[in-house]
Design an enzyme around this catalytic site. Structure first.
Site, PDB file in Angstrom:
ATOM      1  N   SER A 255      34.935 -20.242  10.616  1.00 35.43           N
ATOM      2  CA  SER A 255      36.115 -21.074  10.437  1.00 35.43           C
ATOM      3  C   SER A 255      36.095 -21.719   9.069  1.00 35.43           C
ATOM      4  O   SER A 255      35.088 -22.275   8.631  1.00 35.43           O
ATOM      5  CB  SER A 255      36.167 -22.115  11.564  1.00 35.43           C
ATOM      6  N   LYS A 256      37.230 -21.607   8.413  1.00 33.77           N
ATOM      7  CA  LYS A 256      37.391 -22.187   7.082  1.00 33.77           C
ATOM      8  C   LYS A 256      37.193 -23.704   7.163  1.00 33.77           C
ATOM      9  O   LYS A 256      36.595 -24.318   6.290  1.00 33.77           O
ATOM     10  CB  LYS A 256      38.801 -21.835   6.605  1.00 33.77           C
ATOM     11  N   ARG A 257      37.703 -24.281   8.259  1.00 36.47           N
ATOM     12  CA  ARG A 257      37.605 -25.729   8.402  1.00 36.47           C
ATOM     13  C   ARG A 257      36.152 -26.192   8.465  1.00 36.47           C
ATOM     14  O   ARG A 257      35.795 -27.239   7.973  1.00 36.47           O
ATOM     15  CB  ARG A 257      38.346 -26.198   9.663  1.00 36.47           C
ATOM     16  N   GLY A 259      33.899 -24.852   6.949  1.00 31.11           N
ATOM     17  CA  GLY A 259      33.268 -24.582   5.655  1.00 31.11           C
ATOM     18  C   GLY A 259      32.787 -23.156   5.481  1.00 31.11           C
ATOM     19  O   GLY A 259      32.077 -22.858   4.527  1.00 31.11           O
ATOM     20  N   ASP A 265      36.836 -17.121  -1.460  1.00 35.25           N
ATOM     21  CA  ASP A 265      35.756 -18.066  -1.807  1.00 35.25           C
ATOM     22  C   ASP A 265      34.534 -17.294  -2.288  1.00 35.25           C
ATOM     23  O   ASP A 265      33.874 -17.675  -3.257  1.00 35.25           O
ATOM     24  CB  ASP A 265      35.328 -18.885  -0.576  1.00 35.25           C
TER      25      ASP A 265
END
Ligand code: GLU
Length: 484
Positions: A255-257, A259, A265
Site C-alpha cells: 500500500s502506497k499509504r 509507504g 517511486d
C-alpha cells in the site's frame, strides 16, 4: 487468437500488483502471438483520481509493456475507454431484462450512500442483496425508450441471480464452486445510467474478444456473478487467471499509504525499469529453470501459466537491489557513464578521467548513485591508519610496505608518461627485479594512493588516474606515515 487485456480503473496509484497483472497479461499474449489490450475502466466517476490515467500510460510505457489496442491505438473493438461506451451497456442491460436475467430496482438510493431498511438488514446479516422489485408494479412505467430522467423514481438495473450453484475453473486456484444464495443481485446499471464496473467489465471482455482474463485474486469471489452473466447472454466464458497478492516485508498488502513504493517511486530511487520488470515477473511466477535474468523478450518467450503460484509473493527489496546491480553490469559503458556522470561531477573536482572512473565502478554498484561513496578519496586523501598497509593475504606488513614504496618512488619519479602500459611495465620490472610477490609492491601503492581498505581499481590504474604529481605526493605521504 489469444487476446488479453489490462483493465485498470484510474482511481489512484498503480501499485506493483497492478503492474504485475499488466505484465502477465502482456506476456501471455506475446507468448502466444496474441494481442494485448489496454482498457480504461472509468465508469465509477466518484472514484476517479486526477492524474492517475496519465500515470497508467507512463508506467506501462516505461516498463515496455506496449499495448496492441487501446486508447489512441484503436483496433476493431474500440473505444477502449468505458465512459465512451455508455450506450453499449444500456443495450445489453435491456437485453438481459428481456431475458429475465435482470430487473429494474427502485428500492435503493445507492448514489447518496443511503440504503433502505431491508437492504440495511441484509447487510448487517451479511446476506446478499435481494429485493421485491422484480415483481414491482413500478417497472410498468418503464418502456424501451425510457431514460432515467423520463420516469419519476430513480432506478438501477440489477442482475437477477438464479437458484443453484456456479462452478468455474481458475487456472491458478483450480475449481471453485459457490452456492448462488451467496451472490447478490448486483447493480449492473446505476441510477446515473452508467454501468457498474462489474457489468461493463463482462460486456467489454466479450465484445473485445478477450480469451484470458488476468487480474488480482480479489476478483475471485465476483467471478461466479460474471459467469452467470456470460451464461445469460450465451457468451463463451474466458479463461481466468487470478493472481495472488504481493505482500510487503511485514506480510501486509502493498500500500502506497503505508509507504510501499510503486513503480515510479522505484525508478526515482534509481532502479532500472528492466530490473523492476524482471523482478516482478518472478514475484509469483517460476520459470522452471535457474535462470533469473530475463529481458522482456525472454520473459515473453518463456512465460507459461503453470509457473504461476497461488501463494502470495513477498516483495523483497534486497533481491530487487541485487537485480538492479546485475542490470547495471549489463549497461554499455557509455550508458553507465551517462547515468553516473551527475554523481561523479558533483563529487569529483580533481581533473581525473571520469569515463575511466565510471568504467571501474560500474561492476561495483547496485545503483548509479552509489559511485558517490566509491570516489570519495579522489578529491581528498583520507587520514588513514597505517594498519591499512598490513594485509595477511597480500603478505604485507609495515616494514615491507615501507620498503616497497621507497623502492618504487624513484622509478615512478623517472617516468613522465603516466599511462597504464608504461606504468605497468615499469612496476612489474621492479617486482621481477626484487623477485617478490606482485601484491607486496602493488598493495602498498594502492593503499597509499587511495587511503582506503578497498578501492574501485588497482594500483596501476590508480597511478594512471591520478597522474604523476598527485601519485608521487600520496606515495610520499604513505612513506612519511610509515616512517613515523
Ligand atoms: N478495473 C479493475 C481494476 O482496476 C480490473 C479488474 C479486471 O481486470 O477484471 O482492478
Amino acid at each position: 487468437m489469444i487476446r488479453t487485456r489490462f483493465a485498470p480503473s484510474p482511481t489512484g496509484f498503480m501499485h506493483l500488483g497492478n503492474l504485475r497483472t499488466a505484465l502477465y497479461a502482456y506476456l501471455i499474449a506475446k507468448n502466444n502471438n496474441g494481442a494485448f489490450l489496454l482498457r480504461i475502466e472509468d465508469t465509477d466517476t466518484s472514484r476517479l483520481v486526477e492524474g492517475s490515467l496519465q500515470f497508467i500510460y507512463k508506467t506501462l510505457n516505461q516498463a515496455g509493456i506496449i499495448y496492441d489496442e487501446g486508447p489512441e491505438k484503436e483496433g476493431d473493438c474500440g473505444p477502449y475507454i468505458q465512459s465512451q461506451r455508455r450506450d453499449i451497456y444500456q443495450k445489453y442491460a435491456k437485453e438481459l431484462i428481456k431475458k429475465g436475467r435482470a430487473y429494474y430496482c427502485f428500492c435503493q438510493k445507492e448514489e447518496k450512500g443511503e440504503k433502505d431498511d431491508s437492504e440495511k438488514e441484509q447487510l448487517t446479516n451479511k446476506q446478499p442483496f435481494r429485493c421485491h422489485c422484480p415483481d414491482s408494479p413500478k417497472k410498468a412505467q418503464i418502456t424501451e425508450h425510457s431514460t432515467q430522467h423520463s420516469i419519476e423514481a430513480p432506478y438501477v438495473i440489477r442482475q437477477l441471480i438464479p437458484q443453484g450453484s456456479t462452478t468455474f475453473i481458475d487456472t491458478v486456484y483450480g475449481e471453485i464452486t459457490v452456492n448462488n444464495d451467496e451472490l447478490e443481485n448486483q447493480v449492473l446499471i446505476k441510477a446515473d445510467g452508467m454501468p457498474t464496473y462489474n457489468f461493463a467489465n463482462v460486456v467489454d471482455d466479450h465484445l473485445m474478444k478477450i480469451t484470458h482474463v488476468v487480474r488480482g485474486s480479489e476478483y475471485l469471489s465476483s467471478t461466479p456473478k460474471y459467469n452467470l452473466l456470460y451464461n445469460s447472454f450465451g457468451w463463451e466464458i474466458p479463461a481466468y487467471i487470478h493472481l495472488p497478492l504481493i505482500l510487503n516485508e511485514n506480510k501486509e498488502k502493498l500500500s502506497k499509504r503505508r509507504g510501499d513504493a510503486n513503480f515510479e517511486d522505484l525508478i526515482e530511487e534509481g532502479f532500472l525499469p528492466q530490473a523492476v520488470i524482471n523482478y516482478i515477473a518472478l514475484l509469483g511466477w517460476a520459470p522452471g529453470s535457474n535462470q533469473e535474468i530475463f529481458t522482456l523478450q525472454e520473459l515473453a518467450e518463456n512465460f507459461h501459466l503453470d509457473g504461476i503460484s497461488k501463494s502470495p509473493a513477498v516483495f523483497d527489496r534486497a533481491k530487487l537491489t541485487w537485480f538492479n546491480g546485475e542490470y547495471i553490469k549489463t549497461l554499455t559503458p557509455e550508458d553507465f557513464y551517462e547515468m553516473a556522470l551527475p554523481y561523479l561531477q558533483s563529487n569529483i573536482k580533481t581533473p581525473v578521467n571520469l569515463q575511466k572512473v565510471a568504467g571501474y565502478t560500474q561492476s561495483r554498484v547496485n545503483f548509479a548513485k552509489e559511485v558517490t561513496d566509491l570516489v570519495d578519496f579522489i578529491d581528498q586523501l583520507p587520514n588513514y591508519s597505517t594498519e591499512l598497509f598490513v594485509h595477511k593475504k597480500m603478505k604485507t606488513n609495515l616494514e615491507n610496505s615501507l620498503a616497497s614504496l621507497n623502492s618504487i618512488l624513484p622509478i615512478l619519479e623517472s617516468i613522465d608518461d603516466f599511462t597504464y602500459d608504461t606504468l605497468h611495465t615499469a612496476v612489474f620490472a621492479e617486482i621481477e627485479r626484487q623477485g617478490v610477490k606482485n601484491s607486496l609492491v602493488l598493495w602498498p601503492i594502492r593503499t597509499a594512493i587511495s587511503g582506503k581498505p578497498t578501492s574501485f581499481c588497482g594500483a596501476i590504474e590508480l597511478l594512471e588516474l591520478f597522474g604523476k604529481e598527485e601519485s608521487l605526493n600520496r606515495i610520499k605521504i604513505g612513506i612519511q606515515k610509515l616512517e613515523e
